[in-house]
Design an enzyme around this catalytic site. Structure first.
Site, PDB file in Angstrom:
ATOM      1  N   ASP A 101       0.559  -1.190   0.248  1.00  0.00           N
ATOM      2  CA  ASP A 101       0.108  -0.147   0.228  1.00  0.00           C
ATOM      3  C   ASP A 101       1.069   1.416  -0.019  1.00  0.00           C
ATOM      4  O   ASP A 101       1.697   1.505   0.638  1.00  0.00           O
ATOM      5  CB  ASP A 101      -0.932  -0.010   1.692  1.00  0.00           C
ATOM      6  CG  ASP A 101      -1.481   1.109   1.716  1.00  0.00           C
ATOM      7  OD1 ASP A 101      -3.213   0.518   0.539  1.00  0.00           O
ATOM      8  OD2 ASP A 101      -1.808   2.144   1.229  1.00  0.00           O
ATOM      9  N   ILE A 102       0.236   2.181  -0.618  1.00  0.00           N
ATOM     10  CA  ILE A 102       1.621   3.777  -1.128  1.00  0.00           C
ATOM     11  C   ILE A 102       1.146   4.189   0.026  1.00  0.00           C
ATOM     12  O   ILE A 102      -0.807   4.760   0.900  1.00  0.00           O
ATOM     13  CB  ILE A 102       1.004   4.221  -2.041  1.00  0.00           C
ATOM     14  CG1 ILE A 102       0.792   3.860  -3.447  1.00  0.00           C
ATOM     15  CG2 ILE A 102       2.148   5.208  -2.524  1.00  0.00           C
ATOM     16  CD1 ILE A 102       0.967   3.910  -5.024  1.00  0.00           C
ATOM     17  N   GLU A 150      -5.323   2.428  -3.609  1.00  0.00           N
ATOM     18  CA  GLU A 150      -3.202   2.064  -4.406  1.00  0.00           C
ATOM     19  C   GLU A 150      -2.647   1.477  -3.878  1.00  0.00           C
ATOM     20  O   GLU A 150      -2.022   1.359  -3.052  1.00  0.00           O
ATOM     21  CB  GLU A 150      -2.838   3.348  -3.522  1.00  0.00           C
ATOM     22  CG  GLU A 150      -2.485   3.699  -1.581  1.00  0.00           C
ATOM     23  CD  GLU A 150      -3.974   3.327  -1.017  1.00  0.00           C
ATOM     24  OE1 GLU A 150      -5.335   3.261  -1.348  1.00  0.00           O
ATOM     25  OE2 GLU A 150      -4.113   3.905   0.202  1.00  0.00           O
TER      26      GLU A 150
HETATM   27  N1  LIG Z   1      -4.962   9.641  -8.397  1.00  0.00           N
HETATM   28  C1  LIG Z   1      -6.038   8.142  -7.871  1.00  0.00           C
HETATM   29  N2  LIG Z   1      -6.290   8.488  -6.952  1.00  0.00           N
HETATM   30  C2  LIG Z   1      -6.938   7.003  -6.094  1.00  0.00           C
HETATM   31  C3  LIG Z   1      -6.741   5.679  -6.758  1.00  0.00           C
HETATM   32  N3  LIG Z   1      -7.515   4.999  -6.253  1.00  0.00           N
HETATM   33  C4  LIG Z   1      -7.694   5.483  -4.925  1.00  0.00           C
HETATM   34  N4  LIG Z   1      -7.704   6.965  -4.682  1.00  0.00           N
HETATM   35  C5  LIG Z   1      -6.773   7.744  -3.626  1.00  0.00           C
HETATM   36  O1  LIG Z   1      -6.414   7.077  -3.012  1.00  0.00           O
HETATM   37  C6  LIG Z   1      -6.331   7.672  -1.482  1.00  0.00           C
HETATM   38  C7  LIG Z   1      -6.000   6.816  -0.792  1.00  0.00           C
HETATM   39  O2  LIG Z   1      -5.891   7.502   0.780  1.00  0.00           O
HETATM   40  P1  LIG Z   1      -6.136   6.650   2.047  1.00  0.00           P
HETATM   41  O3  LIG Z   1      -6.750   5.496   2.089  1.00  0.00           O
HETATM   42  O4  LIG Z   1      -6.353   7.559   3.321  1.00  0.00           O
HETATM   43  O5  LIG Z   1      -4.646   6.314   2.083  1.00  0.00           O
HETATM   44  P2  LIG Z   1      -3.699   7.348   2.436  1.00  0.00           P
HETATM   45  O6  LIG Z   1      -3.807   8.658   1.981  1.00  0.00           O
HETATM   46  O7  LIG Z   1      -2.983   6.456   1.618  1.00  0.00           O
HETATM   47  O8  LIG Z   1      -2.724   6.693   3.781  1.00  0.00           O
HETATM   48  P3  LIG Z   1      -2.393   5.502   4.522  1.00  0.00           P
HETATM   49  O9  LIG Z   1      -3.034   4.639   3.380  1.00  0.00           O
HETATM   50  O10 LIG Z   1      -2.851   5.235   5.675  1.00  0.00           O
HETATM   51  O11 LIG Z   1      -0.788   5.631   4.153  1.00  0.00           O
HETATM   52  C8  LIG Z   1      -7.559   8.075  -2.179  1.00  0.00           C
HETATM   53  O12 LIG Z   1      -7.498   9.672  -1.313  1.00  0.00           O
HETATM   54  C9  LIG Z   1      -8.201   7.807  -2.909  1.00  0.00           C
HETATM   55  O13 LIG Z   1      -9.356   9.351  -3.340  1.00  0.00           O
HETATM   56  C10 LIG Z   1      -6.721   6.243  -8.109  1.00  0.00           C
HETATM   57  O14 LIG Z   1      -6.861   5.184  -8.735  1.00  0.00           O
HETATM   58  N5  LIG Z   1      -6.102   7.614  -8.851  1.00  0.00           N
END
Ligand SMILES: Nc1nc2c(ncn2[C@@H]2O[C@H](COP(=O)(O)OP(=O)(O)OP(=O)(O)O)[C@@H](O)[C@H]2O)c(=O)[nH]1
Length: 622
Positions: free
Chosen positions: A451-452, A494
């Site tokens: 996970d990013i 992500e």
């Molecule tokens: N640009 C883009 N964003 C995405 C995509 N799928 C999900 N996201 C975003 O990824 C983000 C995931 O955020 P969180 O679940 O809060 O996780 P995080 O910000 O990485 O925090 P941690 O995982 O706790 O490090 C969300 O804002 C989604 O909108 C996609 O295909 N493209």
């Protein structure tokens, strides 16, 4: 009547010199013939000859072959009656030749009958029989043959009488007759029967026939028959011993013959009178009639002698003509054979033609069928190749569709669908190894969740498009850090799932570290800006308990890997955590894993492996 006919005869004889007048109507000529025929039947009067000949010439002039033949026969019968047998023969012969070229069967039969009559007169009985048979055979094909049949029977009976075959004559003359038969013919047949009975000594029957003829008044019209009947009556009376009646009847008969040329009947009647008177003892009268009888007989004998001579001459000619006729018949038979052979040839040619036509038709049909089948096969082939092409195209499309449905459009990685479609077969392959069905190898799988970190912040700071670029670059890093045999799935947002076969948890640590490090150092360029990212990784091995591979399913292992990710995030992020079996009691599939992760770690039922020495086990809020 005869006077009238003579007048007709003279007129007819003169007619040819009057041009168009000569052409009488056909119906009129037929009437003339009928009248002549009646007269001849009554009395063979020589004075009728000019009329007959004139009519014959007239018929010849008009090309009326039928009448020509009839008149030839009539003329023949008259001249033959007067002893002109050779002339009669010649006339009959002419008629026969004409009839031979005619298609009229009745006419031919009539000619044969007339010749038979002539032959009987000439005492050529075999020949007569032959012509009677021919005539009888011919008329079998004719519908309306009652009259001619009766006439043939009459002459057949007369032939039998002449040959002394009285019973046969009786039988023949008794042939049943149709109502259409002429009275004269019926009367002649009756007289013949009566004569045959008398010859057989059966005078009552002979008399009964004559009486019946008298009642029916059949004899009145014809003088010849009236005289014949009178002789017959007198003869019957004589045979019956009724001498007075015989005398009366014979005298009546003689009265009728007075002034006629019927010498034969006169002599017979005179003989009957002489015999009857002698029986009565009246010898004077008997002598008187015997003398008359002798005189009549003398002149009759003279006639007979003449006629005998003539007959002999005629018989000689007849034999010659018969030979010619036989040769002609043989020739005809030969011709008929040739015609039949020719017809056969034509028939054969026609059959041959039909055969060839049939062969041509069959060949054509065969070629058509072959061509049709060939066309059909070509069409089927075309269809088959079209179907194959379409099937291949469809398969290709399906494949593309499947690829599309199994592929994440942004990163080009496998999606969740793909994972669920392959996971069972991967697990089954592991099971085969456990149960020894497959060669012994590593049955280990490592389930990894990557996970990013703080990806939301990237989106928020640089925009969603920039986030997409990061996701794509991140995917590339994952590909570079893994093997071909590893399955990389974009699990959602992500988050990524890796399924890595043939890898134990010891070797897995290196891979996790490589991924973590590569991400950490990778310069993600978004909006012409370099940004840095990190990632967190959780993993768990499958089977979780190698000694008890079925203890936990892959779903639980995935949950435990997710637990590892949670621990990495909860600690400092940019870290990897592997969750392994502890030394305590083994977990079962029914154990609630996610919520009790911390408890299981503390109680030693689970253990961890990590690049971090200070793992934080409590869930970080948010
Ligand atoms: N640009 C883009 N964003 C995405 C995509 N799928 C999900 N996201 C975003 O990824 C983000 C995931 O955020 P969180 O679940 O809060 O996780 P995080 O910000 O990485 O925090 P941690 O995982 O706790 O490090 C969300 O804002 C989604 O909108 C996609 O295909 N493209």
């Amino acid at each position: 009547m005869q006077f009238l006919l003579m007048v007709f005869g003279v007129v007819f004889a003169l007619l040819p010199s009057f041009g168009t007048l000569a052409y009488e109507s056909k119906a009129h000529m037929q009437q003339m013939y009928d009248a002549l025929l009646l007269s001849v039947e009554e009395d063979y009067d020589l004075s009728l000859l000019p009329s007959i000949r004139a009519l014959k010439e007239q018929a010849r002039g008009q090309g009326d072959k039928e009448l020509q033949i009839k008149t030839l026969l009539l003329e023949g019968s008259v001249v033959q009656h007067f002893g002109e047998f050779e002339a009669g023969l010649d006339l009959h012969q002419q008629a026969l030749q004409l009839a031979g070229s005619e298609a009229n069967t009745m006419l031919k039969a009539t000619t044969y009958l007339a010749i038979a009559h002539l032959d009987i007169d000439l005492e050529s009985f075999d020949l007569a029989q032959r012509y009677l048979d021919k005539a009888l055979q011919l008329i079998e094909t004719i519908d309306d043959n009652a009259q001619i049949h009766a006439e043939i029977m009459l002459w057949q009976a007369r032939l039998y009488m002449d040959k002394g075959a009285y019973r046969l004559a009786l039988k023949t003359a008794a042939t049943p007759l149709a109502s259409s038969v002429r009275q004269e013919t019926i009367a002649q047949l009756s007289l013949t029967r009566s004569w045959a009975y008398l010859q057989l000594g059966k005078y009552p029957q002979a008399r009964a026939i004559i009486q019946k003829l008298d009642e029916q008044n059949y004899l009145m019209k014809n003088q010849r028959m009236r005289i014949m009947a009178a002789v017959q009556r007198a003869r019957i009376a004589l045979q019956a011993g009724e001498y007075q009646d015989a005398i009366t009847l014979a005298q009546q008969g003689l009265e009728i013959t007075l002034g006629t040329r019927f010498l034969l009947f006169q002599s017979q009647l005179q003989w009957i009178l002489a015999a009857a008177y002698a029986q009565q003892g009246n010898y004077q009268q008997a002598h008187r009639y015997l003398k008359r009888y002798t005189v009549t007989e003398k002149s009759l004998n003279l006639q007979k002698r003449n006629s005998k001579l003539l007959k002999l001459e005629a018989q000689y000619s007849l034999a010659q003509q018969q030979q010619a006729l036989d040769a002609l018949e043989r020739d005809n038979a030969q011709q008929a054979k040739l015609i039949i052979a020719h017809q056969q040839q034509i028939e054969n040619a026609r059959l041959n033609q039909q055969r060839w036509l049939l062969i041509a038709l069959l060949t054509f049909t065969l070629i058509t069928v072959i061509y049709w089948r060939w066309q059909n096969r070509q069409y089927t082939k075309r269809l088959e190749s079209q179907v194959t092409a379409r099937t291949e195209e469809l398969a290709e499309r399906n494949k593309r569709l499947q690829t599309l449905s199994f592929t994440d459009s942004l990163t080009g990685l496998n999606n969740r669908h793909h994972f669920f479609s392959v996971i069972d077969s991967k697990i089954e392959a592991c099971r085969q190894v456990w149960h020894g069905a497959q060669p012994k190898g590593s049955a280990d799988l490592i389930f990894v969740i990557v996970d990013i970190d703080h990806f939301k912040g990237i989106n928020d700071t640089f925009g969603h498009a920039a986030g997409d670029i990061v996701l794509q670059d991140f995917s590339e890093i994952l590909k570079q850090c893994t093997r071909e045999s590893d399955t990389i799935v974009r699990w959602g947002g992500e988050e990524f799932l890796l399924v890595m076969p043939d890898l134990d948890y010891v070797a897995a640590q290196e891979v996790m570290e490589r991924i973590r490090r590569q991400v950490e150092i990778y310069p993600f360029i978004v909006n012409d800006q370099v940004i840095n990212c990190t990632c967190s990784i959780g993993f768990a091995p499958f089977p979780f308990y190698p000694s008890e591979p079925e203890k936990l399913g892959w779903e639980h292992v995935l949950e435990l890997a997710d637990g590892g990710l949670y621990l990495a995030k909860a600690s400092r992020r940019n870290a990897w955590v592997g969750v392994l079996a502890g030394e305590g009691e083994a977990l079962s599939g029914s154990s609630p894993l996610a919520h009790n992760l911390q408890t299981y770690l503390q109680t030693g039922r689970l253990s961890t492996l990590s690049n971090l020495a200070d793992l934080i086990y409590s869930r970080k809020a948010g």
